[in-house]
Design a protein around this motif. Sequence first.
Motif, PDB file in Angstrom:
ATOM      1  N   ALA A  23       0.951  -1.173   0.116  1.00  0.00           N
ATOM      2  CA  ALA A  23       0.141  -0.109   0.125  1.00  0.00           C
ATOM      3  C   ALA A  23       0.879   1.293   0.035  1.00  0.00           C
ATOM      4  CB  ALA A  23      -0.875  -0.084   1.275  1.00  0.00           C
ATOM      5  N   ALA A  24       1.961   1.141   0.477  1.00  0.00           N
ATOM      6  CA  ALA A  24       2.838   2.412   0.711  1.00  0.00           C
ATOM      7  C   ALA A  24       3.099   3.107  -0.867  1.00  0.00           C
ATOM      8  CB  ALA A  24       4.199   2.068   1.302  1.00  0.00           C
ATOM      9  N   PRO A  25       3.526   2.360  -1.616  1.00  0.00           N
ATOM     10  CA  PRO A  25       3.790   3.240  -2.840  1.00  0.00           C
ATOM     11  C   PRO A  25       2.632   4.103  -3.551  1.00  0.00           C
ATOM     12  CG  PRO A  25       4.638   0.873  -3.173  1.00  0.00           C
ATOM     13  CD  PRO A  25       3.824   1.218  -2.096  1.00  0.00           C
ATOM     14  N   LEU A  26       1.309   3.332  -3.292  1.00  0.00           N
ATOM     15  CA  LEU A  26       0.068   3.909  -3.680  1.00  0.00           C
ATOM     16  C   LEU A  26      -0.184   5.269  -2.959  1.00  0.00           C
ATOM     17  CD1 LEU A  26      -2.047   1.001  -4.565  1.00  0.00           C
ATOM     18  CD2 LEU A  26      -0.739   2.330  -6.125  1.00  0.00           C
ATOM     19  N   LEU A  27      -0.013   5.088  -1.419  1.00  0.00           N
ATOM     20  CA  LEU A  27      -0.207   6.309  -0.626  1.00  0.00           C
ATOM     21  C   LEU A  27       0.853   7.290  -0.939  1.00  0.00           C
ATOM     22  CD1 LEU A  27      -0.980   4.202   2.587  1.00  0.00           C
ATOM     23  CD2 LEU A  27      -2.675   5.441   1.023  1.00  0.00           C
ATOM     24  N   LEU A  30      -0.110   9.057  -3.931  1.00  0.00           N
ATOM     25  CA  LEU A  30      -1.317   9.887  -3.896  1.00  0.00           C
ATOM     26  C   LEU A  30      -0.973  11.207  -3.329  1.00  0.00           C
ATOM     27  CD1 LEU A  30      -4.490  10.325  -3.818  1.00  0.00           C
ATOM     28  CD2 LEU A  30      -4.478   9.211  -1.731  1.00  0.00           C
ATOM     29  N   LEU A  31       0.008  11.260  -2.144  1.00  0.00           N
ATOM     30  CA  LEU A  31       0.515  12.137  -1.131  1.00  0.00           C
ATOM     31  C   LEU A  31       1.160  13.387  -2.139  1.00  0.00           C
ATOM     32  CD1 LEU A  31       0.779  13.629   1.434  1.00  0.00           C
ATOM     33  CD2 LEU A  31       2.921  12.270   1.749  1.00  0.00           C
ATOM     34  N   PHE A  32       2.272  12.948  -3.040  1.00  0.00           N
ATOM     35  CA  PHE A  32       3.015  13.437  -3.817  1.00  0.00           C
ATOM     36  C   PHE A  32       2.126  14.112  -5.134  1.00  0.00           C
ATOM     37  CE2 PHE A  32       6.989  11.001  -2.613  1.00  0.00           C
ATOM     38  CZ  PHE A  32       7.404  12.141  -2.181  1.00  0.00           C
ATOM     39  N   GLY A  33       0.881  13.592  -5.562  1.00  0.00           N
ATOM     40  CA  GLY A  33       0.112  14.198  -6.256  1.00  0.00           C
ATOM     41  C   GLY A  33      -0.745  15.219  -5.881  1.00  0.00           C
ATOM     42  N   ILE A  34      -0.844  15.201  -4.609  1.00  0.00           N
ATOM     43  CA  ILE A  34      -1.576  16.390  -3.889  1.00  0.00           C
ATOM     44  C   ILE A  34      -0.607  17.396  -3.704  1.00  0.00           C
ATOM     45  CG2 ILE A  34      -2.466  17.168  -1.737  1.00  0.00           C
ATOM     46  CD1 ILE A  34      -3.867  14.067  -1.433  1.00  0.00           C
ATOM     47  N   PHE A  35       0.598  17.225  -3.489  1.00  0.00           N
ATOM     48  CA  PHE A  35       1.297  18.052  -3.214  1.00  0.00           C
ATOM     49  C   PHE A  35       1.713  19.071  -4.678  1.00  0.00           C
ATOM     50  CE2 PHE A  35       3.680  16.144   0.602  1.00  0.00           C
ATOM     51  CZ  PHE A  35       2.846  16.835   1.521  1.00  0.00           C
ATOM     52  N   GLU A  36       1.955  17.863  -5.716  1.00  0.00           N
ATOM     53  CA  GLU A  36       2.158  18.583  -7.028  1.00  0.00           C
ATOM     54  C   GLU A  36       1.016  19.460  -7.605  1.00  0.00           C
ATOM     55  OE1 GLU A  36       4.835  18.430  -8.966  1.00  0.00           O
ATOM     56  OE2 GLU A  36       5.967  18.028  -7.411  1.00  0.00           O
ATOM     57  N   THR A  37      -0.415  18.936  -7.246  1.00  0.00           N
ATOM     58  CA  THR A  37      -1.422  19.720  -7.674  1.00  0.00           C
ATOM     59  C   THR A  37      -1.523  21.134  -6.945  1.00  0.00           C
ATOM     60  OG1 THR A  37      -2.743  17.667  -8.099  1.00  0.00           O
ATOM     61  CG2 THR A  37      -4.078  19.471  -7.884  1.00  0.00           C
ATOM     62  N   GLY A  38      -1.250  21.161  -5.650  1.00  0.00           N
ATOM     63  CA  GLY A  38      -1.096  22.398  -4.983  1.00  0.00           C
ATOM     64  C   GLY A  38      -0.019  23.087  -5.562  1.00  0.00           C
ATOM     65  N   TYR A 106       3.329  28.992 -19.526  1.00  0.00           N
ATOM     66  CA  TYR A 106       4.373  28.154 -18.701  1.00  0.00           C
ATOM     67  C   TYR A 106       4.070  26.681 -18.652  1.00  0.00           C
ATOM     68  CZ  TYR A 106       7.231  26.202 -14.800  1.00  0.00           C
ATOM     69  OH  TYR A 106       8.085  25.792 -14.095  1.00  0.00           O
ATOM     70  N   ASN A 107       5.107  25.730 -19.052  1.00  0.00           N
ATOM     71  CA  ASN A 107       4.901  24.436 -19.174  1.00  0.00           C
ATOM     72  C   ASN A 107       5.494  23.896 -17.924  1.00  0.00           C
ATOM     73  OD1 ASN A 107       3.842  24.060 -21.567  1.00  0.00           O
ATOM     74  ND2 ASN A 107       5.885  23.725 -22.549  1.00  0.00           N
ATOM     75  N   PHE A 108       4.450  23.492 -17.038  1.00  0.00           N
ATOM     76  CA  PHE A 108       4.660  22.931 -15.813  1.00  0.00           C
ATOM     77  C   PHE A 108       5.121  21.347 -15.913  1.00  0.00           C
ATOM     78  CE2 PHE A 108       2.933  20.458 -11.881  1.00  0.00           C
ATOM     79  CZ  PHE A 108       3.967  21.195 -10.891  1.00  0.00           C
ATOM     80  N   SER A 109       6.336  21.048 -14.968  1.00  0.00           N
ATOM     81  CA  SER A 109       6.842  19.689 -15.348  1.00  0.00           C
ATOM     82  C   SER A 109       6.600  19.057 -13.662  1.00  0.00           C
ATOM     83  CB  SER A 109       8.092  19.863 -15.551  1.00  0.00           C
ATOM     84  OG  SER A 109       8.527  20.043 -16.968  1.00  0.00           O
ATOM     85  N   SER A 110       5.866  18.150 -13.675  1.00  0.00           N
ATOM     86  CA  SER A 110       5.378  17.347 -12.443  1.00  0.00           C
ATOM     87  C   SER A 110       6.524  16.202 -12.392  1.00  0.00           C
ATOM     88  CB  SER A 110       4.089  16.795 -12.395  1.00  0.00           C
ATOM     89  OG  SER A 110       3.828  16.058 -11.626  1.00  0.00           O
ATOM     90  N   VAL A 111       7.016  16.058 -10.899  1.00  0.00           N
ATOM     91  CA  VAL A 111       7.629  14.944 -10.594  1.00  0.00           C
ATOM     92  C   VAL A 111       6.511  13.801 -10.555  1.00  0.00           C
ATOM     93  CG1 VAL A 111       8.935  13.991  -8.700  1.00  0.00           C
ATOM     94  CG2 VAL A 111       9.127  16.254  -9.271  1.00  0.00           C
ATOM     95  N   LEU A 115       6.288   9.740 -13.620  1.00  0.00           N
ATOM     96  CA  LEU A 115       6.067   8.582 -13.114  1.00  0.00           C
ATOM     97  C   LEU A 115       4.763   8.010 -14.299  1.00  0.00           C
ATOM     98  CD1 LEU A 115       6.050   8.668  -9.384  1.00  0.00           C
ATOM     99  CD2 LEU A 115       8.110   7.829 -10.830  1.00  0.00           C
ATOM    100  N   ILE A 116       4.098   8.739 -14.686  1.00  0.00           N
ATOM    101  CA  ILE A 116       3.250   8.217 -15.385  1.00  0.00           C
ATOM    102  C   ILE A 116       3.236   8.703 -16.799  1.00  0.00           C
ATOM    103  CG2 ILE A 116       1.404   7.946 -13.329  1.00  0.00           C
ATOM    104  CD1 ILE A 116       0.210  10.468 -14.059  1.00  0.00           C
ATOM    105  N   ASN A 117       4.234   9.204 -17.041  1.00  0.00           N
ATOM    106  CA  ASN A 117       4.338   9.804 -18.566  1.00  0.00           C
ATOM    107  C   ASN A 117       3.410  10.868 -18.965  1.00  0.00           C
ATOM    108  OD1 ASN A 117       5.999   9.968 -20.733  1.00  0.00           O
ATOM    109  ND2 ASN A 117       5.073   8.359 -21.881  1.00  0.00           N
ATOM    110  N   TYR A 118       3.567  11.916 -17.985  1.00  0.00           N
ATOM    111  CA  TYR A 118       2.585  13.249 -18.409  1.00  0.00           C
ATOM    112  C   TYR A 118       3.507  14.182 -17.601  1.00  0.00           C
ATOM    113  CZ  TYR A 118      -1.431  16.091 -18.998  1.00  0.00           C
ATOM    114  OH  TYR A 118      -2.263  17.163 -19.433  1.00  0.00           O
ATOM    115  N   THR A 119       4.344  14.900 -18.248  1.00  0.00           N
ATOM    116  CA  THR A 119       5.174  15.771 -17.724  1.00  0.00           C
ATOM    117  C   THR A 119       5.087  17.257 -17.921  1.00  0.00           C
ATOM    118  OG1 THR A 119       6.860  15.359 -19.415  1.00  0.00           O
ATOM    119  CG2 THR A 119       7.333  14.129 -17.574  1.00  0.00           C
TER     120      THR A 119
END
Length: 133
Positions: A23-27, A30-38, A106-111, A115-119
């Motif tokens: 479960a840790a990789p998925l969590l 999700l956590l990094f996704g929330i930070f990147e969206t912010g 601006y082109n936002f590059s997400s960390v 990982l999901i090939n959408y940079t």
Amino acid sequence: MKIKTLQFVKNQQGTTMMEFALAAPLLLLLLFGIFETGHLYYIRSNLQHAVYTAARYAMMNATASNSTISQKASEKVTAVSAGAVTISIQDQMVGGKPYKQISLAYNFSSVVGSLINYTNIPINVQSSVPALP
């Protein structure tokens, strides 16, 4: 042999660790996704503030050149490198009246996106103001 197999199946040691390992990789994703969206919305908000500041300057200073207006927008970009932001100013006629359209891109590059090939997530903000004589 059958008894040892039953004991092995009934043994619960280490199951919590295995569940966490699954479960840790998925969590974390999700956590990094929330930070990147912010972070994305923070950058967008900063760019929107910069374009509004440049538009306000263009309205108040009718004789200002496009390069001066572009410089005012560039000064207000603090969330990212100002060199990474594309600033364009166009003179338009709307209903027979002159307008200036100020756009920032601006082109936002997400960390997490890498990982999901959408940079490259494009962020575009714009404002149109009348160019008063």
